[in-house]
Design a protein around this motif. Sequence first.
Motif, short mmCIF file in Angstrom:
data_model
loop_
_atom_site.label_atom_id
_atom_site.label_comp_id
_atom_site.label_asym_id
_atom_site.label_seq_id
_atom_site.Cartn_x
_atom_site.Cartn_y
_atom_site.Cartn_z
N TYR A 144 0.85 -1.21 0.00
CA TYR A 144 0.00 0.00 0.00
C TYR A 144 0.88 1.25 0.00
O TYR A 144 0.67 2.17 -0.80
CB TYR A 144 -0.92 -0.02 1.23
CG TYR A 144 -1.73 1.25 1.34
CD1 TYR A 144 -2.96 1.37 0.71
CD2 TYR A 144 -1.24 2.37 2.03
CE1 TYR A 144 -3.68 2.56 0.76
CE2 TYR A 144 -1.95 3.55 2.09
CZ TYR A 144 -3.17 3.64 1.46
OH TYR A 144 -3.87 4.81 1.50
N TYR B 257 -8.46 1.31 3.71
CA TYR B 257 -8.23 0.65 2.42
C TYR B 257 -8.17 -0.87 2.59
O TYR B 257 -8.73 -1.61 1.78
CB TYR B 257 -6.93 1.16 1.81
CG TYR B 257 -6.63 0.61 0.44
CD1 TYR B 257 -7.21 1.17 -0.70
CD2 TYR B 257 -5.76 -0.48 0.27
CE1 TYR B 257 -6.94 0.67 -1.97
CE2 TYR B 257 -5.49 -0.98 -1.00
CZ TYR B 257 -6.08 -0.41 -2.10
OH TYR B 257 -5.80 -0.90 -3.36
N ASP C 141 -11.18 -8.33 -10.48
CA ASP C 141 -11.50 -6.97 -10.04
C ASP C 141 -12.91 -6.92 -9.44
O ASP C 141 -13.13 -6.31 -8.38
CB ASP C 141 -11.44 -6.05 -11.27
CG ASP C 141 -10.81 -4.73 -10.93
OD1 ASP C 141 -10.05 -4.68 -9.97
OD2 ASP C 141 -11.11 -3.75 -11.64
N VAL D 25 -12.94 -8.73 -6.09
CA VAL D 25 -12.32 -7.91 -5.03
C VAL D 25 -13.24 -6.77 -4.63
O VAL D 25 -13.43 -6.48 -3.44
CB VAL D 25 -10.94 -7.37 -5.50
CG1 VAL D 25 -10.41 -6.33 -4.54
CG2 VAL D 25 -9.95 -8.50 -5.63
N ASP D 26 -13.86 -6.09 -5.63
CA ASP D 26 -14.79 -4.98 -5.32
C ASP D 26 -15.90 -5.47 -4.41
O ASP D 26 -16.26 -4.82 -3.43
CB ASP D 26 -15.44 -4.44 -6.61
CG ASP D 26 -14.50 -3.49 -7.33
OD1 ASP D 26 -13.45 -3.16 -6.76
OD2 ASP D 26 -14.83 -3.11 -8.47
N GLN E 135 -14.49 -6.23 -0.94
CA GLN E 135 -14.15 -4.99 -0.22
C GLN E 135 -15.40 -4.30 0.27
O GLN E 135 -15.44 -3.77 1.38
CB GLN E 135 -13.36 -4.05 -1.14
CG GLN E 135 -11.87 -4.36 -1.11
CD GLN E 135 -11.05 -3.35 -1.87
OE1 GLN E 135 -11.46 -2.91 -2.94
NE2 GLN E 135 -9.90 -3.01 -1.35
N LEU F 32 -12.11 0.22 1.26
CA LEU F 32 -12.41 1.18 0.20
C LEU F 32 -11.46 0.96 -0.96
O LEU F 32 -10.34 0.51 -0.77
CB LEU F 32 -12.25 2.61 0.73
CG LEU F 32 -13.13 2.97 1.92
CD1 LEU F 32 -12.77 4.35 2.43
CD2 LEU F 32 -14.60 2.92 1.52
N ASP F 33 -11.94 1.28 -2.18
CA ASP F 33 -11.10 1.12 -3.35
C ASP F 33 -10.65 2.49 -3.84
O ASP F 33 -11.33 3.13 -4.61
CB ASP F 33 -11.91 0.39 -4.44
CG ASP F 33 -11.01 -0.10 -5.56
OD1 ASP F 33 -9.78 -0.12 -5.36
OD2 ASP F 33 -11.53 -0.45 -6.62
N TYR F 34 -9.52 2.97 -3.35
CA TYR F 34 -9.04 4.29 -3.75
C TYR F 34 -8.62 4.24 -5.23
O TYR F 34 -8.11 3.25 -5.69
CB TYR F 34 -7.82 4.71 -2.92
CG TYR F 34 -8.04 4.73 -1.42
CD1 TYR F 34 -9.31 4.77 -0.86
CD2 TYR F 34 -6.95 4.74 -0.57
CE1 TYR F 34 -9.49 4.80 0.51
CE2 TYR F 34 -7.12 4.78 0.81
CZ TYR F 34 -8.39 4.80 1.34
OH TYR F 34 -8.56 4.83 2.70
N GLY F 35 -8.81 5.37 -5.93
CA GLY F 35 -8.42 5.42 -7.33
C GLY F 35 -7.20 6.31 -7.52
O GLY F 35 -6.64 6.85 -6.56
N ILE G 131 -2.38 5.88 -5.80
CA ILE G 131 -3.74 5.83 -5.29
C ILE G 131 -3.93 6.88 -4.18
O ILE G 131 -2.98 7.24 -3.49
CB ILE G 131 -4.13 4.42 -4.79
CG1 ILE G 131 -3.17 3.93 -3.71
CG2 ILE G 131 -4.21 3.45 -5.94
CD1 ILE G 131 -3.61 2.61 -3.07
N GLU H 286 -14.76 9.48 -7.91
CA GLU H 286 -15.07 8.93 -9.23
C GLU H 286 -15.98 9.89 -9.99
O GLU H 286 -16.97 10.37 -9.43
CB GLU H 286 -15.76 7.58 -9.06
CG GLU H 286 -15.83 6.79 -10.33
CD GLU H 286 -16.22 5.35 -10.04
OE1 GLU H 286 -15.49 4.69 -9.27
OE2 GLU H 286 -17.24 4.92 -10.57
#
Length: 181
Positions: free
Chosen positions: A31, A48, A120, A123-124, A127, A133-136, A171, A177
């Motif tokens: 991370y 995260y 993906d 995992v989403d 999570q 959380l899925d940081y972008g 990230i 988003e």
Amino acid sequence: MTSLVDRLGRAVHCLQFADGLNPAQWAVLRYLGRANRYSRTPTAISDYLGTTRGTMSQTIKALEAKGMIGRATNGRDRRAVLLELTGEGNAALENDPLHCVASVAGALGDELDDASRFLDRVVDCLQAKSGGLDYGVCTDCTHFCRNSFAPDVHRCGLTGDPLSVADSTKICVNYSEPAAP
Ligand code: SF4
């Protein structure tokens, strides 16, 4: 399918008892290798990774004792703890035990994109259930102000800070988003 995902998770978990570290410690090193300057706080990391603050505090203490991470001053808020990888932490990541997964994945060729999209989504989903959380990254963020004339000096519209190309690929805890068209 469920059984395969379960076996994959167990195999990946076992691989990460390596070089004197455990899976939680490897997750924090990874991370910190990917996170930008706003996102390297204990709270952002535990959000995260979907762990409690107490568990994260123990993991951070263990990594500090091993010399893998250190504390930096936060320019905006001097009371806030900001963590960063040390030289030892960066060196450990070069021998990340999960590199072997990337080698296997590389052999998938054209199937890799489909496999990545599927994982993906898994995992989403996991999570969302665990509260992680899925940081972008900046380049996909609604606050990103691209500078087409000087590509190495973009800007964060939220903080007003300049962003280098390297910053823009990390990230971020503040990622937002863009709304769907
Ligand atoms: S542009 Fe978005 S992702 Fe990048 S630093 Fe600003 S808030 Fe974070």
